[in-house]
Write a protein that holds these residues in place. Structure first.
Motif, PDB file in Angstrom:
ATOM      1  N   UNK A 189       0.799  -1.212   0.000  1.00 25.96           N
ATOM      2  CA  UNK A 189       0.000   0.000   0.000  1.00 25.96           C
ATOM      3  C   UNK A 189       0.835   1.267   0.000  1.00 25.96           C
ATOM      4  N   UNK A 190       0.154   2.409   0.219  1.00 27.90           N
ATOM      5  CA  UNK A 190       0.791   3.722   0.121  1.00 27.90           C
ATOM      6  C   UNK A 190       0.644   4.544   1.397  1.00 27.90           C
ATOM      7  N   UNK A 191       0.409   3.875   2.529  1.00 30.38           N
ATOM      8  CA  UNK A 191       0.163   4.626   3.764  1.00 30.38           C
ATOM      9  C   UNK A 191       1.417   5.267   4.324  1.00 30.38           C
ATOM     10  N   UNK A 192       2.599   4.795   3.882  1.00 31.13           N
ATOM     11  CA  UNK A 192       3.848   5.335   4.419  1.00 31.13           C
ATOM     12  C   UNK A 192       4.731   5.900   3.303  1.00 31.13           C
ATOM     13  N   UNK A 193       4.113   6.617   2.370  1.00 25.38           N
ATOM     14  CA  UNK A 193       4.882   7.274   1.314  1.00 25.38           C
ATOM     15  C   UNK A 193       5.968   8.156   1.928  1.00 25.38           C
ATOM     16  N   UNK A 194       7.175   8.230   1.301  1.00 28.26           N
ATOM     17  CA  UNK A 194       7.483   7.740  -0.046  1.00 28.26           C
ATOM     18  C   UNK A 194       7.917   6.276  -0.128  1.00 28.26           C
ATOM     19  N   UNK A 195       7.782   5.487   0.954  1.00 28.80           N
ATOM     20  CA  UNK A 195       8.092   4.052   0.867  1.00 28.80           C
ATOM     21  C   UNK A 195       7.094   3.406  -0.083  1.00 28.80           C
ATOM     22  N   UNK A 196       7.597   2.782  -1.130  1.00 29.42           N
ATOM     23  CA  UNK A 196       6.741   2.250  -2.174  1.00 29.42           C
ATOM     24  C   UNK A 196       6.174   0.875  -1.816  1.00 29.42           C
ATOM     25  N   UNK A 197       5.015   0.603  -2.385  1.00 30.52           N
ATOM     26  CA  UNK A 197       4.446  -0.733  -2.300  1.00 30.52           C
ATOM     27  C   UNK A 197       5.434  -1.736  -2.890  1.00 30.52           C
ATOM     28  N   UNK A 198       5.706  -2.818  -2.172  1.00 30.13           N
ATOM     29  CA  UNK A 198       6.666  -3.811  -2.637  1.00 30.13           C
ATOM     30  C   UNK A 198       8.056  -3.650  -2.052  1.00 30.13           C
ATOM     31  N   UNK A 199       8.279  -2.549  -1.323  1.00 33.61           N
ATOM     32  CA  UNK A 199       9.573  -2.357  -0.661  1.00 33.61           C
ATOM     33  C   UNK A 199       9.674  -3.268   0.556  1.00 33.61           C
ATOM     34  N   UNK A 200      10.890  -3.353   1.104  1.00 35.42           N
ATOM     35  CA  UNK A 200      11.096  -4.099   2.341  1.00 35.42           C
ATOM     36  C   UNK A 200      11.701  -3.171   3.380  1.00 35.42           C
ATOM     37  N   UNK A 201      11.142  -3.201   4.570  1.00 35.89           N
ATOM     38  CA  UNK A 201      11.701  -2.469   5.700  1.00 35.89           C
ATOM     39  C   UNK A 201      12.533  -3.436   6.532  1.00 35.89           C
ATOM     40  N   UNK A 202      13.814  -3.124   6.681  1.00 37.03           N
ATOM     41  CA  UNK A 202      14.677  -3.903   7.569  1.00 37.03           C
ATOM     42  C   UNK A 202      14.621  -3.234   8.933  1.00 37.03           C
ATOM     43  N   UNK A 203      14.250  -3.990   9.942  1.00 38.17           N
ATOM     44  CA  UNK A 203      14.008  -3.399  11.255  1.00 38.17           C
ATOM     45  C   UNK A 203      14.646  -4.234  12.361  1.00 38.17           C
ATOM     46  N   UNK A 204      14.960  -3.551  13.452  1.00 41.22           N
ATOM     47  CA  UNK A 204      15.636  -4.170  14.601  1.00 41.22           C
ATOM     48  C   UNK A 204      14.617  -4.501  15.688  1.00 41.22           C
ATOM     49  N   UNK A 205      14.709  -5.701  16.229  1.00 36.05           N
ATOM     50  CA  UNK A 205      13.772  -6.131  17.260  1.00 36.05           C
ATOM     51  C   UNK A 205      13.901  -5.292  18.526  1.00 36.05           C
ATOM     52  N   UNK A 206      12.767  -4.839  19.049  1.00 38.21           N
ATOM     53  CA  UNK A 206      12.714  -4.049  20.280  1.00 38.21           C
ATOM     54  C   UNK A 206      12.255  -4.976  21.403  1.00 38.21           C
ATOM     55  N   UNK A 207      13.130  -5.207  22.366  1.00 40.23           N
ATOM     56  CA  UNK A 207      12.807  -6.150  23.437  1.00 40.23           C
ATOM     57  C   UNK A 207      11.816  -5.574  24.441  1.00 40.23           C
ATOM     58  N   UNK A 208      11.910  -4.282  24.722  1.00 41.29           N
ATOM     59  CA  UNK A 208      11.060  -3.652  25.735  1.00 41.29           C
ATOM     60  C   UNK A 208      10.263  -2.533  25.096  1.00 41.29           C
ATOM     61  N   UNK A 209       8.939  -2.629  25.157  1.00 48.65           N
ATOM     62  CA  UNK A 209       8.073  -1.629  24.548  1.00 48.65           C
ATOM     63  C   UNK A 209       8.294  -0.238  25.142  1.00 48.65           C
ATOM     64  N   UNK A 210       8.866  -0.197  26.350  1.00 43.48           N
ATOM     65  CA  UNK A 210       9.142   1.094  26.982  1.00 43.48           C
ATOM     66  C   UNK A 210      10.287   1.828  26.287  1.00 43.48           C
ATOM     67  N   UNK A 211      11.005   1.139  25.399  1.00 43.46           N
ATOM     68  CA  UNK A 211      12.125   1.764  24.693  1.00 43.46           C
ATOM     69  C   UNK A 211      11.689   2.486  23.422  1.00 43.46           C
ATOM     70  N   UNK A 212      10.396   2.580  23.193  1.00 41.63           N
ATOM     71  CA  UNK A 212       9.892   3.268  21.995  1.00 41.63           C
ATOM     72  C   UNK A 212      10.348   4.725  21.982  1.00 41.63           C
ATOM     73  N   UNK A 213      10.761   5.182  20.805  1.00 52.21           N
ATOM     74  CA  UNK A 213      11.157   6.581  20.618  1.00 52.21           C
ATOM     75  C   UNK A 213      10.043   7.284  19.863  1.00 52.21           C
ATOM     76  N   UNK A 214       9.442   8.271  20.489  1.00 53.50           N
ATOM     77  CA  UNK A 214       8.300   8.972  19.918  1.00 53.50           C
ATOM     78  C   UNK A 214       8.611   9.509  18.528  1.00 53.50           C
ATOM     79  N   UNK A 215       7.707   9.237  17.587  1.00 50.45           N
ATOM     80  CA  UNK A 215       7.844   9.777  16.249  1.00 50.45           C
ATOM     81  C   UNK A 215       8.675   8.936  15.306  1.00 50.45           C
ATOM     82  N   UNK A 216       9.307   7.855  15.800  1.00 48.19           N
ATOM     83  CA  UNK A 216      10.075   6.966  14.934  1.00 48.19           C
ATOM     84  C   UNK A 216       9.125   5.958  14.277  1.00 48.19           C
ATOM     85  N   UNK A 217       9.583   5.326  13.206  1.00 47.72           N
ATOM     86  CA  UNK A 217       8.738   4.353  12.520  1.00 47.72           C
ATOM     87  C   UNK A 217       9.098   2.930  12.949  1.00 47.72           C
ATOM     88  N   UNK A 218       8.060   2.101  13.022  1.00 47.69           N
ATOM     89  CA  UNK A 218       8.221   0.732  13.511  1.00 47.69           C
ATOM     90  C   UNK A 218       7.343  -0.223  12.714  1.00 47.69           C
TER      91      UNK A 218
END
Length: 256
Positions: free
Chosen positions: A141-170
Motif C-alpha cells: 500500500x501507500x500509507x507510508x509514502x514515499x516508501x513504495x508498495x513492494x519495498x522491504x523495511x529492515x528493522x531491529x527487534x525491540x525487546x522492551x516496549x518502553x524503549x519506543x522513541x516517539x515519532x520513529x517508525x516501527x
C-alpha cells in the motif's frame, strides 16, 4: 544425543546451576539430572512439566529444538511463556536477516513464535547493519509514502516496549491487525498511537498489551525504481504535511 538432554544441560548452565543445586530446585536427585543430561534415561511427562514450568519454556520447544545457540536474550515473552527467538548465523557466526516474503506476510501472525516457521524463511546478510536482531518485512500500500508498495523495511527487534522513541517508525505486530508499518507515538502508559505518513489515513490507537512484536526501522530496500513524477508528488505531499504542522503550531500559539 536428543534435544531434551542437550537442552536440560544447556539451560541449567545458563542459570549457572550445578547438577546438585538444580536437582534441589526440581526436588529430585542429582543422579536423575545426570541421567537425563547423559541420555541414560528420558524425563517422564511429569518431569517435562516440571522443567517447562521451571524454565518457563513450552514443552514442545524443550523436546524438539536444539537450544545450544540460545542465550537468555534469545527468548521472548508470549503470554505467560517464553518461546525461542531464533537467531540465525552463517558459517562465520555472523547474524543473518530473515526475510518475510510478501505472499507469506499474512501467515506471520500465526508463525512468528514458531522456530520452525522462522527457520524456513529465506535469509540474507547486510554487513552495514548495527548490532541487534533484524528482519526484513514487506510493505503493502501507500500509507507510508514515499516508501513504495513492494519495498522491504529492515528493522531491529525491540525487546522492551518502553524503549519506543516517539515519532520513529516501527513494524508493529498486533493480535488484530497483523503486521503494519507506522509512525509510533506513546500516548500513555497503556496506549500507543499509530500514524501513517500519508495523511489520507487516519491515526489510530492500539493498546500495548495487544502488541506481540515491535521492530524499529533500520533501513529500506526498494525493489522498484522511483519515477520522477513520484518523487515530485512525494515532495509536494511532504510540503503540505509540514505546512499543516506549522498551521497547527500557529493555532496553538493564538489560543494561548
Amino acid at each position: 544425543m536428543t534435544p531434551i538432554q542437550i537442552n536440560i544441560k544447556h539451560l541449567r548452565l545458563l542459570k549457572k546451576l550445578s547438577q546438585e543445586r538444580f536437582s534441589e530446585e526440581l526436588k529430585c536427585t542429582r543422579s536423575m539430572i545426570g541421567s537425563y543430561e547423559e541420555g541414560r534415561s528420558e524425563p517422564p511427562i511429569e518431569r517435562l512439566i516440571d522443567l517447562s514450568n521451571y524454565f518457563n519454556i513450552p514443552i514442545d520447544i524443550l523436546v524438539k529444538n536444539d537450544l545450544r545457540l540460545a542465550k537468555d536474550t534469545s527468548f521472548i515473552e508470549i503470554g505467560s511463556k517464553r518461546v525461542l527467538f531464533p537467531i540465525t548465523v552463517n558459517e562465520n557466526n555472523e547474524d543473518l536477516i530473515e526475510i518475510i516474503p510478501a505472499q507469506a506476510s499474512a501467515g506471520y501472525l500465526a508463525g512468528y513464535a514458531d522456530p520452525e516457521y522462522i527457520e524456513q524463511l529465506q535469509k540474507i546478510k547486510l554487513p552495514f547493519l548495527p548490532t541487534g536482531t533484524h528482519r526484513a518485512f514487506p510493505i503493502k500500500g501507500d500509507s507510508m509514502l514515499p516508501v513504495k508498495d513492494g519495498s522491504f523495511i529492515v528493522a531491529k527487534f525491540v525487546e522492551d516496549i518502553q524503549d519506543i522513541k516517539n515519532g520513529r517508525t516501527y513494524i508493529v505486530l498486533t493480535k488484530d491487525d497483523g503486521l503494519v508499518y507506522k509512525r509510533v507515538y506513546d500516548k500513555d502508559a497503556d496506549t500507543l498511537i499509530l500514524s501513517s505518513d500519508n495523511r489520507f489515513y487516519n491515526p489510530y490507537e492500539v493498546k500495548k498489551d495487544q502488541i506481540l512484536e515491535l521492530w524499529e526501522f533500520t533501513c529500506c530496500i526498494n525493489t522498484q525504481e522511483y519515477k520522477a513524477e513520484e518523487l515530485k508528488l512525494s515532495s509536494i505531499m511532504n510540503m503540505f504535511q509540514e505546512l499543516k504542522v506549522e498551521l497547527e503550531s500557529i493555532n496553538i500559539q493564538n489560543k494561548t
